[in-house]
Design a protein around this motif. Structure first.
Motif, PDB file in Angstrom:
ATOM      1  N   GLU A 120      -3.422  12.138  -2.172  1.00 53.94           N
ATOM      2  CA  GLU A 120      -4.266  11.459  -1.503  1.00 53.94           C
ATOM      3  C   GLU A 120      -3.491   9.974  -1.144  1.00 53.94           C
ATOM      4  O   GLU A 120      -2.279  10.094  -1.838  1.00 53.94           O
ATOM      5  CB  GLU A 120      -5.182  11.951  -2.404  1.00 53.94           C
ATOM      6  CG  GLU A 120      -6.193  12.494  -2.900  1.00 53.94           C
ATOM      7  CD  GLU A 120      -7.194  12.745  -3.900  1.00 53.94           C
ATOM      8  OE1 GLU A 120      -7.521  11.524  -4.385  1.00 53.94           O
ATOM      9  OE2 GLU A 120      -8.003  14.171  -4.330  1.00 53.94           O
ATOM     10  N   SER A 121      -4.723   9.255  -0.629  1.00 61.65           N
ATOM     11  CA  SER A 121      -3.213   8.003  -0.020  1.00 61.65           C
ATOM     12  C   SER A 121      -4.491   6.727  -0.603  1.00 61.65           C
ATOM     13  O   SER A 121      -4.391   5.621  -0.203  1.00 61.65           O
ATOM     14  CB  SER A 121      -3.255   7.710   0.999  1.00 61.65           C
ATOM     15  OG  SER A 121      -4.032   8.224   2.440  1.00 61.65           O
ATOM     16  N   TRP A 122      -5.576   7.114  -1.306  1.00 64.21           N
ATOM     17  CA  TRP A 122      -6.599   6.310  -1.426  1.00 64.21           C
ATOM     18  C   TRP A 122      -5.393   4.540  -2.438  1.00 64.21           C
ATOM     19  O   TRP A 122      -4.153   5.200  -3.171  1.00 64.21           O
ATOM     20  CB  TRP A 122      -7.992   6.289  -2.471  1.00 64.21           C
ATOM     21  CG  TRP A 122      -7.433   7.256  -3.626  1.00 64.21           C
ATOM     22  CD1 TRP A 122      -8.172   8.522  -2.983  1.00 64.21           C
ATOM     23  CD2 TRP A 122      -7.631   6.689  -4.656  1.00 64.21           C
ATOM     24  NE1 TRP A 122      -7.675   9.016  -4.766  1.00 64.21           N
ATOM     25  CE2 TRP A 122      -7.594   7.770  -5.386  1.00 64.21           C
ATOM     26  CE3 TRP A 122      -7.839   6.083  -5.022  1.00 64.21           C
ATOM     27  CZ2 TRP A 122      -7.241   8.047  -6.918  1.00 64.21           C
ATOM     28  CZ3 TRP A 122      -7.181   5.447  -6.413  1.00 64.21           C
ATOM     29  CH2 TRP A 122      -7.074   6.510  -7.738  1.00 64.21           C
ATOM     30  N   PRO A 123      -6.043   3.339  -2.563  1.00 66.11           N
ATOM     31  CA  PRO A 123      -5.869   2.424  -3.210  1.00 66.11           C
ATOM     32  C   PRO A 123      -6.599   1.566  -4.444  1.00 66.11           C
ATOM     33  O   PRO A 123      -6.770   2.425  -4.683  1.00 66.11           O
ATOM     34  CB  PRO A 123      -5.226   0.987  -1.821  1.00 66.11           C
ATOM     35  CG  PRO A 123      -6.755   1.718  -1.715  1.00 66.11           C
ATOM     36  CD  PRO A 123      -6.744   2.947  -1.628  1.00 66.11           C
ATOM     37  N   ALA A 158     -15.119   4.684  -3.799  1.00 66.86           N
ATOM     38  CA  ALA A 158     -13.766   4.171  -4.173  1.00 66.86           C
ATOM     39  C   ALA A 158     -12.901   3.320  -4.852  1.00 66.86           C
ATOM     40  O   ALA A 158     -11.792   3.227  -4.912  1.00 66.86           O
ATOM     41  CB  ALA A 158     -13.867   4.663  -2.569  1.00 66.86           C
ATOM     42  N   GLU A 159     -13.523   2.488  -4.221  1.00 61.80           N
ATOM     43  CA  GLU A 159     -13.567   0.872  -4.761  1.00 61.80           C
ATOM     44  C   GLU A 159     -13.469   0.633  -6.177  1.00 61.80           C
ATOM     45  O   GLU A 159     -12.161  -0.241  -6.373  1.00 61.80           O
ATOM     46  CB  GLU A 159     -14.220  -0.068  -3.873  1.00 61.80           C
ATOM     47  CG  GLU A 159     -13.357  -0.545  -2.272  1.00 61.80           C
ATOM     48  CD  GLU A 159     -14.420  -1.332  -1.737  1.00 61.80           C
ATOM     49  OE1 GLU A 159     -14.325  -1.633  -0.901  1.00 61.80           O
ATOM     50  OE2 GLU A 159     -15.690  -1.642  -2.083  1.00 61.80           O
ATOM     51  N   ALA A 213      -0.094   3.981  -2.218  1.00 61.48           N
ATOM     52  CA  ALA A 213      -0.884   4.747  -3.143  1.00 61.48           C
ATOM     53  C   ALA A 213      -0.380   5.783  -4.695  1.00 61.48           C
ATOM     54  O   ALA A 213       0.112   6.870  -4.279  1.00 61.48           O
ATOM     55  CB  ALA A 213      -1.315   6.013  -2.262  1.00 61.48           C
ATOM     56  N   HIS A 269       1.219  -1.260   0.134  1.00 58.56           N
ATOM     57  CA  HIS A 269      -0.151  -0.094   0.064  1.00 58.56           C
ATOM     58  C   HIS A 269       1.021   1.009  -0.163  1.00 58.56           C
ATOM     59  O   HIS A 269       1.202   1.697   0.745  1.00 58.56           O
ATOM     60  CB  HIS A 269      -0.696  -0.089   1.068  1.00 58.56           C
ATOM     61  CG  HIS A 269      -2.137   1.713   0.817  1.00 58.56           C
ATOM     62  ND1 HIS A 269      -2.220   1.547  -0.266  1.00 58.56           N
ATOM     63  CD2 HIS A 269      -1.844   2.176   1.824  1.00 58.56           C
ATOM     64  CE1 HIS A 269      -3.069   2.695   0.442  1.00 58.56           C
ATOM     65  NE2 HIS A 269      -2.824   3.092   1.414  1.00 58.56           N
ATOM     66  N   ALA A 275      -2.566   7.563  -6.303  1.00 62.40           N
ATOM     67  CA  ALA A 275      -3.247   9.201  -5.622  1.00 62.40           C
ATOM     68  C   ALA A 275      -1.503   9.898  -5.065  1.00 62.40           C
ATOM     69  O   ALA A 275      -2.100  11.596  -4.658  1.00 62.40           O
ATOM     70  CB  ALA A 275      -3.916   8.416  -4.425  1.00 62.40           C
ATOM     71  N   ARG A 316     -13.395   3.483  -8.278  1.00 62.15           N
ATOM     72  CA  ARG A 316     -12.028   4.432  -8.692  1.00 62.15           C
ATOM     73  C   ARG A 316     -10.866   3.272  -8.667  1.00 62.15           C
ATOM     74  O   ARG A 316     -10.414   3.225  -9.718  1.00 62.15           O
ATOM     75  CB  ARG A 316     -12.529   5.516  -7.930  1.00 62.15           C
ATOM     76  CG  ARG A 316     -11.084   5.952  -8.504  1.00 62.15           C
ATOM     77  CD  ARG A 316     -11.149   7.944  -7.453  1.00 62.15           C
ATOM     78  NE  ARG A 316     -12.555   8.291  -7.463  1.00 62.15           N
ATOM     79  CZ  ARG A 316     -12.395   9.892  -7.293  1.00 62.15           C
ATOM     80  NH1 ARG A 316     -11.505   9.703  -6.360  1.00 62.15           N
ATOM     81  NH2 ARG A 316     -12.685  10.684  -7.678  1.00 62.15           N
ATOM     82  N   GLY A 317     -10.645   3.068  -7.470  1.00 66.29           N
ATOM     83  CA  GLY A 317      -8.940   2.223  -7.283  1.00 66.29           C
ATOM     84  C   GLY A 317      -8.639   0.892  -8.063  1.00 66.29           C
ATOM     85  O   GLY A 317      -8.062   1.130  -8.926  1.00 66.29           O
TER      86      GLY A 317
END
Length: 409
Positions: A96-99, A238-239, A88, A86, A91, A241-242
């Motif tokens: 930002e820090s989303w995976p 968010a999932e 990011a 993890h 991001a 998108r990731g």
């Protein structure tokens, strides 16, 4: 120690004797260079220690521990509890820090999403795509052959071929292919202005596509994603998108780069080119050796706790680099590792990574590469790099090649 190294922040826990003057971004052979060979340049680290600290070995100039031995890289990549994925990467361009999913998820969450996505890129699914992949390669190459006796193979074949197949998988037409490739180039190889701009553009595209498919689903990947469930619940925005970002970006650069490096090698080595023409059954094995010799990706993990690893005092939060181009030239793993042997067997290369995060799209990527080579060799006569030109190869987070002008006049 160079001025660049002394200017970089070296953590206090890193012994000065373990600092190495090496970077996949800035070392000799890594900058865009005519007739460059960044994979061979990276392999020079095997003349030194099995692990060392590089002060500037990420796109944003951060330091990493560099693991040089293939067996040690496998230990890192198989131990997600100690070495997290993890980071990011995408991001972080936006602060930002989303995976990206599932690449930047650790077990057990990683397993749930991997199970969801595996059927989409299974060997059976790839077999169903085979005729479309071969047809696309044939159409592109026939068009190139009809237009003359030379071409810029990255612009005219490698990118249109690889990206079209992936866009087809995503359910997208390729009328915006050049635009998508530009986004990927800016994201993966651009500067500190281009990268954030490309990231925002890609996010807006993925979010817009997801919204459209929720309203009007069709038979494509994004429709599957917005209707899918994990842990008996729909995916969050968010999932979606990731996951969408990962598969979109992964399909825009790496396979095209692999095909480019392969064709550049064959252009420079006419004996091997003639061998594959005479015995096309060898292409599958040859493609594996070329994946070993010319991989494109550096994998970085983040230490979750303090650990002494092969004499290195790795501390929680340290970055650990497992570069495929280093592991794949390990002389302890591959006899005569710098020699490219298209008949090499038992080829334990890590071009598609290793462990739980092994590349989700490896089956499709392999078939694209093999089919691309088969159809190119079937349709284009003996080719070479055009006189007076030189391809530009470069290192970085993802290695690449451009301005590859092939001639068969």
């Amino acid at each position: 120690m160079t001025a660049a190294m002394s200017a970089a922040a070296i953590p206090a826990h890193v012994p000065p004797a373990m600092v190495g003057d090496f970077s996949l971004f800035t070392s000799p052979g890594m900058a865009p260079t005519p007739d460059g060979d960044p994979q061979a340049a990276a392999a020079r680290v095997h003349s030194g220690p099995p692990i060392f600290y590089s002060p500037m070995n990420t796109r944003d100039g951060k330091g990493t521990w560099v693991i040089t031995r293939a067996r040690d890289q496998r230990r890192v990549l198989q131990d997600p509890e100690t070495f997290s994925s993890h980071r990011a990467i995408f991001a972080s361009a936006l602060g930002e820090s989303w995976p990206m999913i599932p690449l930047e998820l650790d077990p057990p969450e990683h397993g749930a999403f991997r199970t969801l996505l595996n059927p989409l890129l299974s060997p059976k699914r790839v077999m169903a795509l085979e005729s479309a992949v071969r047809e696309r390669a044939s159409v592109l190459i026939d068009r190139i052959a009809a237009a003359g006796t030379s071409c810029d193979v990255m612009k005219d074949f490698a990118f249109p071929f690889a990206v079209n197949i992936f866009l087809r998988f995503l359910g997208l037409s390729d009328d915006r292919l050049d635009e998508f490739v530009t986004w990927a180039n800016d994201l993966l190889h651009g500067d500190n202005v281009q990268r954030p701009a490309a990231a925002r553009t890609i996010i807006a595209f993925i979010d817009g596509l997801a919204a459209e498919r929720r309203e009007r689903p069709v038979d494509d990947f994004m429709s599957f994603l917005v209707q899918a469930k994990v842990h008996d619940r729909p995916l969050t925005d968010a999932e979606v998108r990731g996951t969408g970002v990962l598969l979109f970006v992964a399909g825009l650069d790496t396979v095209a780069a692999a095909i480019g490096f392969d064709l550049a090698y064959l252009a420079r080595n006419p004996d091997d080119q003639r061998l594959l023409r005479a015995e096309p059954g060898r292409i599958v094995l040859a493609a594996e050796e070329l994946l070993r010799a010319y991989p494109t990706v550096q994998m970085i993990r983040v230490a979750t706790k303090d650990i002494d690893f092969e004499g290195a005092p790795i501390r929680k939060g340290d970055y650990v680099s497992c570069a495929t181009m280093i592991a794949n030239r390990d002389p302890e793993e591959f006899p005569d590792a710098d020699r490219i042997d298209l008949g090499r067997e038992d080829n334990r290369h890590t071009a598609f990574a290793y462990g739980p995060h092994r590349c989700l799209g490896s089956h499709l990527a392999r078939r694209e590469i093999v089919i691309g080579l088969e159809e190119w060799l079937r349709r284009i006569p003996d080719f070479r790099i055009k006189k007076g030109t030189a391809p530009i190869a470069f290192g970085g987070h993802v290695f690449g090649i451009e301005q590859l002008i092939l001639d068969w006049s």
